[in-house]
Write a protein that holds these residues in place. Structure first.
Motif, short mmCIF file in Angstrom:
data_model
loop_
_atom_site.label_atom_id
_atom_site.label_comp_id
_atom_site.label_asym_id
_atom_site.label_seq_id
_atom_site.Cartn_x
_atom_site.Cartn_y
_atom_site.Cartn_z
N VAL A 186 -77.09 -16.82 19.94
CA VAL A 186 -76.03 -17.31 20.42
C VAL A 186 -74.60 -16.50 20.26
O VAL A 186 -74.31 -16.33 19.04
N VAL A 187 -74.08 -15.99 21.27
CA VAL A 187 -73.09 -15.14 21.21
C VAL A 187 -71.78 -15.76 21.51
O VAL A 187 -71.57 -16.53 22.35
N LEU A 188 -70.59 -15.47 20.77
CA LEU A 188 -69.31 -16.06 21.05
C LEU A 188 -68.59 -15.00 21.93
O LEU A 188 -68.33 -13.95 21.45
N ASP A 189 -68.33 -15.59 23.19
CA ASP A 189 -67.75 -14.60 24.19
C ASP A 189 -66.76 -15.30 25.17
O ASP A 189 -67.17 -16.28 25.57
N GLU A 190 -65.58 -14.52 25.37
CA GLU A 190 -64.60 -15.54 26.04
C GLU A 190 -65.03 -15.87 27.51
O GLU A 190 -64.89 -16.58 28.46
N LEU A 209 -77.82 -17.75 24.72
CA LEU A 209 -76.66 -18.65 25.05
C LEU A 209 -75.37 -17.64 24.59
O LEU A 209 -75.33 -17.47 23.46
N ALA A 210 -74.40 -17.83 25.56
CA ALA A 210 -73.10 -17.33 25.47
C ALA A 210 -72.18 -18.59 25.36
O ALA A 210 -72.03 -19.17 26.40
N ILE A 211 -71.37 -18.74 24.36
CA ILE A 211 -70.51 -19.76 24.32
C ILE A 211 -68.97 -19.44 24.43
O ILE A 211 -68.70 -18.26 23.65
N SER A 212 -68.16 -20.14 24.78
CA SER A 212 -66.73 -19.65 24.46
C SER A 212 -65.80 -21.10 24.21
O SER A 212 -66.27 -22.19 24.26
N PHE A 213 -64.97 -20.64 23.20
CA PHE A 213 -63.93 -21.56 22.86
C PHE A 213 -62.62 -21.73 23.71
O PHE A 213 -61.65 -22.12 23.43
N MET A 273 -63.43 -21.87 13.76
CA MET A 273 -63.52 -22.92 14.78
C MET A 273 -65.17 -23.17 14.86
O MET A 273 -65.66 -24.33 14.87
N LEU A 274 -66.13 -22.13 14.69
CA LEU A 274 -67.58 -22.18 14.72
C LEU A 274 -68.10 -23.03 13.59
O LEU A 274 -68.72 -24.21 13.67
N ALA A 275 -67.55 -22.65 12.48
CA ALA A 275 -67.86 -23.67 11.27
C ALA A 275 -67.52 -24.96 11.47
O ALA A 275 -68.34 -25.99 11.17
N GLU A 276 -66.44 -25.30 12.15
CA GLU A 276 -65.95 -26.85 12.21
C GLU A 276 -66.95 -27.39 13.12
O GLU A 276 -67.32 -28.51 13.09
#
Length: 155
Positions: free
Chosen positions: A70-74, A118-122, A135-138
């Motif tokens: 899972v990558v965090l990406d805009e 999966l790529a997710i964005s905040f 934010m990911l830990a929360e």
């Protein structure tokens, strides 16, 4: 099942480190009864200046073989917290490791990013990678409380 946050850069002592430790500790305590393991934080640092390609190689070594990547990406999907919780529950039910990857200042090398499950964005804004860790830990803790039926998360 193992859960790993693999991130570029070293987190120094400060408010971000305290928040991450607090949320991951809460997750570890609440997740035990749900069959969710504690989250391991793997920090990598490219000291030779090789850029995203070198960072990707270091990140890849921190990812358990066969893990859901899972990558965090805009450019990623914007999931609701319950949707995120459902993904975590699915990986748990499959006994599949999961690795959340946070890139450095320039993002994640396309070679690693394109192979993600999966790529997710905040959100569409770009966030400092240290805040993304918080934010990911929360959200991992929030997912745990959702799965436990705890009232921490409100609809």
């Amino acid at each position: 099942m193992r859960m790993v946050i693999a991130a570029v850069g070293r987190l120094r002592q400060g408010p971000e480190a305290k928040l991450i430790a607090d949320y991951l500790d809460r997750h570890a305590k609440a997740g035990r009864a749900l069959g969710l393991p504690p989250v391991t934080l793997a920090e990598v640092e490219d000291k030779r200046g090789g850029g995203m390609v070198a960072e990707a190689a270091l990140l890849a070594r921190a990812i358990p073989q066969g893990a859901a990547l899972v990558v965090l990406d805009e450019r990623g999907q914007m999931l609701s917290s319950p949707e995120f919780a459902a993904r975590i529950a699915g990986w748990r039910d499959q006994a599949r490791d999961v690795a959340f990857v946070i890139g450095g200042a320039d993002g994640i090398d396309p070679g690693l990013r394109d192979g993600a499950d999966l790529a997710i964005s905040f959100g569409r804004m770009v966030w400092p990678h240290m805040l993304v860790r918080v934010m990911l830990a929360e959200q991992i803790y929030r997912a745990t409380t959702i799965l436990a039926g705890n009232p921490y998360h409100r609809e």
